[in-house]
Design a protein around this motif. Sequence first.
Motif, PDB file in Angstrom:
ATOM      1  N   ILE A  49       0.832  -1.203   0.000  1.00 51.12           N
ATOM      2  CA  ILE A  49       0.000   0.000   0.000  1.00 51.12           C
ATOM      3  C   ILE A  49       0.870   1.257   0.000  1.00 51.12           C
ATOM      4  CG2 ILE A  49      -1.973  -1.145   1.087  1.00 51.12           C
ATOM      5  CD1 ILE A  49      -1.288   0.171   3.691  1.00 51.12           C
ATOM      6  N   VAL A  50       2.057   1.172   0.603  1.00 50.73           N
ATOM      7  CA  VAL A  50       2.978   2.313   0.562  1.00 50.73           C
ATOM      8  C   VAL A  50       3.557   2.479  -0.843  1.00 50.73           C
ATOM      9  CG1 VAL A  50       5.191   3.201   1.401  1.00 50.73           C
ATOM     10  CG2 VAL A  50       3.516   2.268   3.013  1.00 50.73           C
ATOM     11  N   ASN A  51       3.929   1.364  -1.473  1.00 48.26           N
ATOM     12  CA  ASN A  51       4.449   1.440  -2.842  1.00 48.26           C
ATOM     13  C   ASN A  51       3.429   2.047  -3.794  1.00 48.26           C
ATOM     14  OD1 ASN A  51       6.867   0.341  -2.075  1.00 48.26           O
ATOM     15  ND2 ASN A  51       6.443  -1.705  -2.841  1.00 48.26           N
ATOM     16  N   THR A 173      -4.686  -2.051  -4.409  1.00 49.64           N
ATOM     17  CA  THR A 173      -6.090  -1.643  -4.421  1.00 49.64           C
ATOM     18  C   THR A 173      -6.412  -0.768  -3.214  1.00 49.64           C
ATOM     19  OG1 THR A 173      -6.638  -3.746  -5.468  1.00 49.64           O
ATOM     20  CG2 THR A 173      -8.466  -2.481  -4.575  1.00 49.64           C
ATOM     21  N   ILE A 174      -5.998  -1.237  -2.036  1.00 46.82           N
ATOM     22  CA  ILE A 174      -6.258  -0.479  -0.810  1.00 46.82           C
ATOM     23  C   ILE A 174      -5.462   0.823  -0.811  1.00 46.82           C
ATOM     24  CG2 ILE A 174      -6.053  -0.523   1.711  1.00 46.82           C
ATOM     25  CD1 ILE A 174      -6.429  -3.563   1.560  1.00 46.82           C
ATOM     26  N   GLY A 175      -4.186   0.746  -1.200  1.00 50.30           N
ATOM     27  CA  GLY A 175      -3.348   1.940  -1.227  1.00 50.30           C
ATOM     28  C   GLY A 175      -3.880   2.995  -2.183  1.00 50.30           C
ATOM     29  N   GLY A 176      -4.287   2.557  -3.375  1.00 50.81           N
ATOM     30  CA  GLY A 176      -4.827   3.498  -4.360  1.00 50.81           C
ATOM     31  C   GLY A 176      -6.098   4.163  -3.880  1.00 50.81           C
ATOM     32  N   TYR A 177      -6.987   3.373  -3.290  1.00 49.02           N
ATOM     33  CA  TYR A 177      -8.257   3.922  -2.805  1.00 49.02           C
ATOM     34  C   TYR A 177      -8.038   4.941  -1.683  1.00 49.02           C
ATOM     35  CZ  TYR A 177     -12.831   4.199  -0.594  1.00 49.02           C
ATOM     36  OH  TYR A 177     -13.988   4.672  -0.037  1.00 49.02           O
ATOM     37  N   GLU A 322      -5.797   4.555  -8.074  1.00 49.00           N
ATOM     38  CA  GLU A 322      -7.052   3.873  -7.762  1.00 49.00           C
ATOM     39  C   GLU A 322      -7.477   2.952  -8.903  1.00 49.00           C
ATOM     40  OE1 GLU A 322     -11.498   4.871  -5.981  1.00 49.00           O
ATOM     41  OE2 GLU A 322     -10.229   6.481  -6.713  1.00 49.00           O
ATOM     42  N   GLN A 323      -7.293   3.395 -10.156  1.00 45.03           N
ATOM     43  CA  GLN A 323      -7.627   2.552 -11.307  1.00 45.03           C
ATOM     44  C   GLN A 323      -6.725   1.314 -11.347  1.00 45.03           C
ATOM     45  OE1 GLN A 323      -7.072   5.777 -14.164  1.00 45.03           O
ATOM     46  NE2 GLN A 323      -9.233   5.643 -14.760  1.00 45.03           N
ATOM     47  N   ILE A 324      -5.444   1.510 -11.030  1.00 39.36           N
ATOM     48  CA  ILE A 324      -4.519   0.377 -10.993  1.00 39.36           C
ATOM     49  C   ILE A 324      -4.960  -0.624  -9.932  1.00 39.36           C
ATOM     50  CG2 ILE A 324      -2.147  -0.317 -10.405  1.00 39.36           C
ATOM     51  CD1 ILE A 324      -1.243   2.375 -11.625  1.00 39.36           C
ATOM     52  N   GLY A 325      -5.374  -0.094  -8.773  1.00 38.22           N
ATOM     53  CA  GLY A 325      -5.838  -0.949  -7.697  1.00 38.22           C
ATOM     54  C   GLY A 325      -7.032  -1.798  -8.090  1.00 38.22           C
ATOM     55  N   LEU A 326      -7.946  -1.222  -8.862  1.00 42.20           N
ATOM     56  CA  LEU A 326      -9.133  -1.972  -9.295  1.00 42.20           C
ATOM     57  C   LEU A 326      -8.760  -3.110 -10.241  1.00 42.20           C
ATOM     58  CD1 LEU A 326     -11.641   0.977  -9.875  1.00 42.20           C
ATOM     59  CD2 LEU A 326     -11.668  -0.702  -8.022  1.00 42.20           C
ATOM     60  N   VAL A 327      -7.746  -2.886 -11.087  1.00 42.64           N
ATOM     61  CA  VAL A 327      -7.290  -3.947 -11.987  1.00 42.64           C
ATOM     62  C   VAL A 327      -6.642  -5.077 -11.184  1.00 42.64           C
ATOM     63  CG1 VAL A 327      -5.711  -4.529 -13.878  1.00 42.64           C
ATOM     64  CG2 VAL A 327      -6.975  -2.367 -13.932  1.00 42.64           C
ATOM     65  N   LEU A 328      -5.779  -4.706 -10.231  1.00 42.74           N
ATOM     66  CA  LEU A 328      -5.061  -5.712  -9.465  1.00 42.74           C
ATOM     67  C   LEU A 328      -5.945  -6.415  -8.438  1.00 42.74           C
ATOM     68  CD1 LEU A 328      -2.565  -4.427 -10.822  1.00 42.74           C
ATOM     69  CD2 LEU A 328      -1.361  -4.774  -8.668  1.00 42.74           C
ATOM     70  N   ALA A 329      -7.106  -5.847  -8.158  1.00 38.93           N
ATOM     71  CA  ALA A 329      -8.006  -6.488  -7.192  1.00 38.93           C
ATOM     72  C   ALA A 329      -8.357  -7.908  -7.613  1.00 38.93           C
ATOM     73  CB  ALA A 329      -9.277  -5.660  -7.034  1.00 38.93           C
TER      74      ALA A 329
END
Length: 536
Positions: A49-51, A173-177, A322-329
């Motif tokens: 999430i930090v990265n 996903t969590i970090g982006g959000y 956030e968009q990256i997080g949704l893909v990796l979810a």
Amino acid sequence: MTTLQTTIDAVPATEGHLPAAAPAVSAKTWLAVIGATLGAFMAVLNIQIVNASLADIQGGIGAGIDDGGWISTSYLIAEIVVIPLSGWLAQVFSVRIYLLTNAFLFLVFSAACALAHDLPQMIALRAVQGFTGGVLIPLAFTLIITLLPKAKQPIGLAMFAISATFAPAIGPTIGGYLTENFGWEYVFYVNVVPGAIMIAMLFFSLETAPTKLSLLREGDWAGIITMAIGLAALQTVLEEGNKDDWFGSPFIVRLAVVAAIALTLFLAIELTTKKPLLNLRILFRRNFGFGVLANFLLGVALYGSVYILPVYLSRIQGYNSEQIGLVLAWTGLPQLVLIPLVPRLMQRIDPRIVIGIGFALFAASNFMNIYMTNDYAANQLFWPNVVRAVGQALCFAPLSAVATAGIEQENAGSASALFNMMRNLGGAIGIAALQTLLTKREQYHSNVLSQQVTMFEQATRTRLDQLTQYFMSHGVIDHVDAVHHAYVAIGKVIQKQAFILGFSDTFYLLGVSQIVALIAALMLTKPDRLDAGGAH
């Protein structure tokens, strides 16, 4: 907890054995295992999430892009150094005191990181956070293989798999959000509530034991010092090498020499001293040795894919965090459904077959991405990510169970340290290899494409004329300037295509790594009984 215990104890015994053979496990023991596993989940999750929020953190504390990388590097160095130390230090201070103290400090320094004002302060706080968080990972693994009987260990290892494979996948996903909606500080504050729950669970479940401070005098200090220096130097080389042109940098060369000498001395000390920090001889046991190798390669692809996908989506597709997080979810969510089913699957199918299927699927998910195009984005990545999620869910818990079957109580700390350290080291080496491969292959593909786009080709001349007319009709008055803009535009297209081809090559490397892991898994022998605890 009574309901939880009843549910868990209702799992059938291994096929061919009587249910009565499986000893009951107290609710207090499960509480300790779940609490420790939650801690491991938080420690691994924190890295990702930090990265995912690194650019925002760098901007928030006024750090440059190059120096800001130390926000992650300092955590990783401290973590990889403390993992091998944790088994011994838990003996010195007792598991209860050592685990509770580090869990509390992890929360304190997580919150402190959110209050950092500049880069030196952030680096120092992240290093201490990594040193305390790194303790939570191997001790959770140790508690599973020491507190639980062999028949129940697959359930505990499935829970641990959520921290080892699900946490890296869901972290972005969590970090982006959090970053997009609340600010980068909340990637650190997010640890507070689950951390308080973890501490409460451990406080009420871990048994009080006497400290053994006398062990400090008998400690393998030569091994500790050489290991700490060697791993810290090696981790720094891997994190900073590509940025500093590897051995073109005197700094990297010196660190590589230090790492090589220190780690060589560490190996010699551990294999000759009477009371080593880590019992490296367990690596010569067939199942544990090949299990550690497969786990190392799992780390290469696990952390490597979590690194390379966000870079691709950001650089090529222009996605925000956030968009990256949704893909990796979709590399994580299916694991939540599958991981709890893996212990039952292990009872019905040879665990080695489950491991093999897992690595084969993980390899296939990477090979599905080797023909990427300019339009390759979220929709095209969906099925490869789902296949990857299934593969990861299938391979980790069975691999852990087979590799550690027959490990004696006195070697549990060494086994946990080696198993977890090698997965993290695999991730560091994998990311470094991918960074270098991407740079080199982009240069290669750029040269090949540039040679094909020449003024001798009618298609090139036609495209230049079209772009020149486009720029002149959009505000560029001078014809020479318009032609220059056209050349630049074509150059950018070539570079983008070269990068896409380079990213395809990185997925090919990840796929090959999992094929090698599959071969290592095929070398495992079937434990006579996972619930018997015999040596294999």
